[in-house]
Design a protein around this motif. Sequence first.
Motif, mmCIF file in Angstrom:
data_model
loop_
_atom_site.group_PDB
_atom_site.id
_atom_site.type_symbol
_atom_site.label_atom_id
_atom_site.label_comp_id
_atom_site.label_asym_id
_atom_site.label_seq_id
_atom_site.Cartn_x
_atom_site.Cartn_y
_atom_site.Cartn_z
ATOM 1 N N GLN A 94 0.920 -1.152 0.042
ATOM 2 C CA GLN A 94 0.027 0.073 -0.059
ATOM 3 C C GLN A 94 0.964 1.136 0.102
ATOM 4 N N LYS A 97 2.372 1.890 -3.334
ATOM 5 C CA LYS A 97 1.469 2.552 -4.283
ATOM 6 C C LYS A 97 1.133 4.063 -3.917
ATOM 7 N N TYR A 102 4.157 1.828 -8.506
ATOM 8 C CA TYR A 102 3.191 0.785 -8.886
ATOM 9 C C TYR A 102 3.802 -0.475 -9.044
ATOM 10 N N THR A 129 -7.696 -5.932 -4.076
ATOM 11 C CA THR A 129 -7.960 -4.309 -4.245
ATOM 12 C C THR A 129 -6.805 -3.610 -4.561
ATOM 13 N N ASP A 132 -5.914 -4.310 -8.294
ATOM 14 C CA ASP A 132 -6.821 -3.863 -8.903
ATOM 15 C C ASP A 132 -6.629 -2.496 -9.085
ATOM 16 N N GLU A 133 -6.214 -1.599 -8.045
ATOM 17 C CA GLU A 133 -5.885 -0.002 -8.242
ATOM 18 C C GLU A 133 -4.651 0.104 -8.919
ATOM 19 N N ASN A 134 -3.582 -0.795 -8.682
ATOM 20 C CA ASN A 134 -2.241 -0.473 -9.305
ATOM 21 C C ASN A 134 -2.397 -0.923 -10.837
ATOM 22 N N GLY A 136 -5.199 -0.331 -12.530
ATOM 23 C CA GLY A 136 -5.576 0.749 -13.034
ATOM 24 C C GLY A 136 -4.683 1.965 -13.379
ATOM 25 N N LYS A 137 -3.779 2.344 -12.282
ATOM 26 C CA LYS A 137 -2.628 3.420 -12.580
ATOM 27 C C LYS A 137 -1.712 2.876 -13.702
ATOM 28 N N GLN A 144 -6.633 -5.790 -14.832
ATOM 29 C CA GLN A 144 -7.581 -5.247 -13.722
ATOM 30 C C GLN A 144 -9.084 -6.087 -13.961
ATOM 31 N N ASP A 164 -14.883 2.885 -14.328
ATOM 32 C CA ASP A 164 -13.599 3.517 -14.080
ATOM 33 C C ASP A 164 -12.669 3.184 -15.286
ATOM 34 N N GLU A 287 -2.795 10.963 -2.079
ATOM 35 C CA GLU A 287 -4.023 10.569 -2.827
ATOM 36 C C GLU A 287 -4.516 11.705 -3.587
#
Length: 654
Positions: A94, A97, A102, A129, A132-134, A136-137, A144, A164, A287
């Motif tokens: 985390q 990230k 990433y 999660t 998923d977020e990484n 996306g980045k 994803q 998204d 963020e």
Amino acid sequence: MLSKKIVFVLSIFLFVGLGLSYAQDSDSIEINLLDDFQNAQSAPQKLKLFYDMPNRYIQNSAYDWLEVVNVYLNSSEKTRDTLAVNTYRIMQSQLYKDIGDYDKSVAIAKDIYTNKDSLDKNTKALVLTLLDENYGKLQMYDKQIEIREAKKSLGLTEGVAFYDIYANMGLYRQAMKQYILAVKPTIPDNDYLALARHHNVVGDYLRLDKSAPTAITEYNKATGFLKVFINDNSNEKTEKEIFESESLKAEIEGNIGKSYVLLKNYIESIPHLNESIDVLSEYNNEEYADQIIDNKLYLAEAHLQLDNNRTAKRLLESSFGEMTAQQELKRNRLLAYYYDKIENFKSASLFYKRNERITDSLKANELSILKQQLVAIVGTSDLENSRKLINQQKLANDKFRSEIQAKDERINLVFISLVFTLLGFAGLVYAYLKSIKNQRLIAEQKHFIENSLKEKESLLKEIHHRVKNNLQMVSSLLSLQTRNTKSKAAIEALEEGKSRVKAMALIHQKLYQNDDLSVIEMQGYIESLINSVQSVYKKGGHNISITVDAEGTELDIDRAIPFGLILNELVSNSFKYAFPESDENGKIYIHLRQNGEGGYFEYADNGIGLPDDSDERTNSSMGLRLINRLVNQLQSKLNVDKTKEGVRFWFNYK
């Protein structure tokens, strides 16, 4: 440590009560979140604290946290505590990230998930999660989608959403439609914070799709729900909810400012963007880094368009941190525009060339990624659609077989029913002829009733028109009386009476102008009423920003007239007394909502507020006594909140 927590929570509620922004001064926070984290006894407790902290980076950066987590991770590896190792590695992923590394975050999360059979459900959810977020980045949308399919198969989510991903690829309309379908049904009607967040996201999609006016409408709705949440004292708010509401408010302010820039309303955009940048910068949270950069770029663009060239250059040359390619392109474009304005064409050419190099390097890569991700999404959608079609075809085949069996059984009954059919046919002919006669009679009666209704509607409109004209005549008589009166107190009393008469006349005007004579659309009525009050107070009120949120609310005449008179008194008082020195920064907020058989009304301004002896003046003030009686007429009770800036009136009505 417990006493420090109590002081911290009390200080937050004190700031909210005084209308101050959350974490206005980071030096005033008495507790160090990193120390609190280190004082937790076990790895699971540390993980819970880590994710429950609303702004863990307000005092210590992500690098400081990473250094501490690495120490605990090394210690756990030496003692071969598998549970603790996985816990600290999740926090490590985390933190990477949040820092923006990433690839490293993905590598750690994937390594944890290789032993997924030994992980509990909550740990799997956290790891998936993060992946998923990484992804996306990193714009790895096919990966994803795989992660979201895995979450669905594990029962962590009900379905697979793509909104998204569509947004990241620039398909904002498609993203908005899917977002509304996927998210709106899951939000309870009384979850005002979630509703505010929802309308903010919808506004983002509209703004990015170049529909700035509609986006501002959504942002205003988000602001309205957020105010209701903040002012709702019936539910105790957690520290996390307070932080989320304050940060969301700053986000919305920035989004409104960006929309005004798109509409070329540069002067209006600047205070919104400045406020958003100031609040989000205080949080020291990665963020919000992208939002702060975007806000600075839009703010610089506004200053350039207003010829505030030095301010724009200072903003563009300030520290931006890690920027995306699109942000770098916009910054170079604005700097080139600045140098063009001051006729330094050599420097302008340098920034234009930089953008050409960035654009050339992006084109081929973005095109291949876009094709790959579209194939992934379409492939997933087609696979799901194919499964649905196969199931539908199977159901259709079963239904067809059942129908064939039913037809075979009905054939045996055809001959028996034929005789009864012939007997019944004669009866049907007789009934048909009789029905034709009845239909003619009904048509004649219907025509008569419709004509009668039209005549009554015309008469009713004429009545409302005449009532409005009579009230205008009364207003004119009061104006004539004002001219012949020398007493200042008498003139003021006559003007107030004239304003009240106009408020009632406006009700009847709206009624005879509407197709529906039973109700009045309050948004248009309130706006017309404010214009009428402003015309009375010609020397004041025109610089005040007035926000009316009553869209879709309709009231009958028995409720509309008291509301009109109440608003007339409140707006008149604001214009006369709330801003004695200057109304440049004056704001008035009017909120009216219906919910089933009840409703909610709120009026607030940021003026000097009520005097200390306002309770004693209530009995002697004509306006306040009138407001209280009108609220009683609506079977409710007037509530008054005195704040540091301004005053707020509100009540619920049936």
